[in-house]
Scaffold this motif. Structure first.
Motif, PDB file in Angstrom:
ATOM      1  N   GLY A  19      -3.799   0.303  -6.730  1.00 59.45           N
ATOM      2  CA  GLY A  19      -3.820  -0.112  -5.331  1.00 59.45           C
ATOM      3  C   GLY A  19      -2.667   0.443  -4.534  1.00 59.45           C
ATOM      4  O   GLY A  19      -2.842   0.898  -3.392  1.00 59.45           O
ATOM      5  N   LEU A  77      -7.839   1.039   1.478  1.00 59.05           N
ATOM      6  CA  LEU A  77      -7.903  -0.304   0.899  1.00 59.05           C
ATOM      7  C   LEU A  77      -8.696  -1.264   1.788  1.00 59.05           C
ATOM      8  O   LEU A  77      -9.426  -2.125   1.283  1.00 59.05           O
ATOM      9  N   GLN A  90      -2.867   3.888  -2.753  1.00 60.37           N
ATOM     10  CA  GLN A  90      -3.844   4.118  -1.691  1.00 60.37           C
ATOM     11  C   GLN A  90      -3.290   3.689  -0.334  1.00 60.37           C
ATOM     12  O   GLN A  90      -2.582   2.692  -0.237  1.00 60.37           O
ATOM     13  N   SER A  94       0.846  -1.190   0.000  1.00 64.98           N
ATOM     14  CA  SER A  94       0.000   0.000   0.000  1.00 64.98           C
ATOM     15  C   SER A  94       0.886   1.246   0.000  1.00 64.98           C
ATOM     16  O   SER A  94       2.112   1.168   0.178  1.00 64.98           O
ATOM     17  N   GLN A  95       0.267   2.382  -0.157  1.00 66.09           N
ATOM     18  CA  GLN A  95       1.021   3.637  -0.169  1.00 66.09           C
ATOM     19  C   GLN A  95       1.813   3.825   1.124  1.00 66.09           C
ATOM     20  O   GLN A  95       2.927   4.363   1.111  1.00 66.09           O
ATOM     21  N   TRP A  97      -3.569   2.031   3.464  1.00 64.04           N
ATOM     22  CA  TRP A  97      -4.284   0.841   3.904  1.00 64.04           C
ATOM     23  C   TRP A  97      -5.652   1.180   4.496  1.00 64.04           C
ATOM     24  O   TRP A  97      -6.591   0.404   4.361  1.00 64.04           O
TER      25      TRP A  97
END
Length: 248
Positions: free
Chosen positions: A71, A79, A74, A48-49, A76
């Motif tokens: 994905g 997500l 973004q 994630s990001q 967490w």
């Protein structure tokens, strides 16, 4: 080299949990694969990001969550709120994206084994490889059989090797390449996972002589599975958990 080290993994491996019978890379899929008798699963892991290792195959979110965008862009918190099951069927509507940590808890509680495919968002090969390896090492610390890390991306495997050399690695191949054995050696791999059509008597013999186990994806037909069994390969990744009995 005909006497390879002991191989702790079973021959049959459920692709993304339960193939196409449940929404891929969700805990529901792994539970369903286990209900069909599978003891080992394949999953896809990315970042994630904000650096959380979570399960998803595609770079983009649209196919399995209906959300636009990438994905890995973004956090967490975003997500974790997505519906990763409704695209498959009403039965699984609301099924969330899991973290690798959540899948590890499930596998460790039930003595299941795992093949983690490192699936980087484009441009993050090294970062993802290192992060997945470190997280896997943390989650499986002290266990008898660690997860097998695999990737199509050599840079991701190299980063995983450098981060946690002790974790076993496998090179994924979809098309032939002349340097496949040398590349697998350079990456310190223990196995090569090919598109099943790439294996024949010669490639199996070459891989075995070089010290590599031979695994295949994605094997969904009786004739293909039998051909690989006859060749003496070590692992078969399948969507057809309803067709192939891992006890056979």
């Amino acid at each position: 080299m005909n006497d390879l080290p002991p191989w702790p993994y079973p021959r049959w491996i459920a692709h993304r949990g339960a193939g196409k019978l449940a929404p891929e890379n969700t805990l529901a899929a792994f539970r369903l694969g286990a209900e069909h008798g599978y003891r080992m699963f394949e999953c896809d892991a990315k970042l994630s990001q904000d650096g959380v290792v979570f399960l998803m195959h595609d770079a983009t979110l649209a196919r399995t969550t209906g959300m636009p965008g990438i994905g890995g862009d973004q956090p967490w918190t975003t997500l974790s709120q997505l519906d990763a099951g409704g695209w498959h069927s009403r039965r699984y509507a609301g099924e969330p994206l899991p973290t690798l940590a959540a899948l590890a808890r499930f596998c460790l509680a039930n003595d299941y084994l795992l093949n983690i495919e490192i699936k980087p968002t484009p441009g993050t090969d090294a970062e993802t490889g290192a992060a997945v390896a470190r997280e896997a090492a943390r989650l499986w610390a002290g266990t008898a059989v660690p997860p097998l890390l695999s990737s199509f991306r050599p840079d991701a495997l190299a980063a995983a090797r450098d981060a946690v050399p002790a974790l076993p690695r496998a090179l994924l191949l979809d098309t032939p390449r002349s340097d496949w054995l040398d590349l697998a050696r350079q990456l310190g791999c223990v196995a090569i996972v090919c598109n099943h059509a790439l294996w024949d008597a010669q490639t199996v013999a070459d891989a075995r002589a070089a010290g590599f186990r031979q695994l295949s994806y994605t094997v969904n037909d009786d004739w293909a599975a039998q051909r690989l069994i006859d060749l003496g390969t070590d692992g078969i990744i399948t969507d057809r958990v309803d067709l192939f009995s891992p006890a056979a």
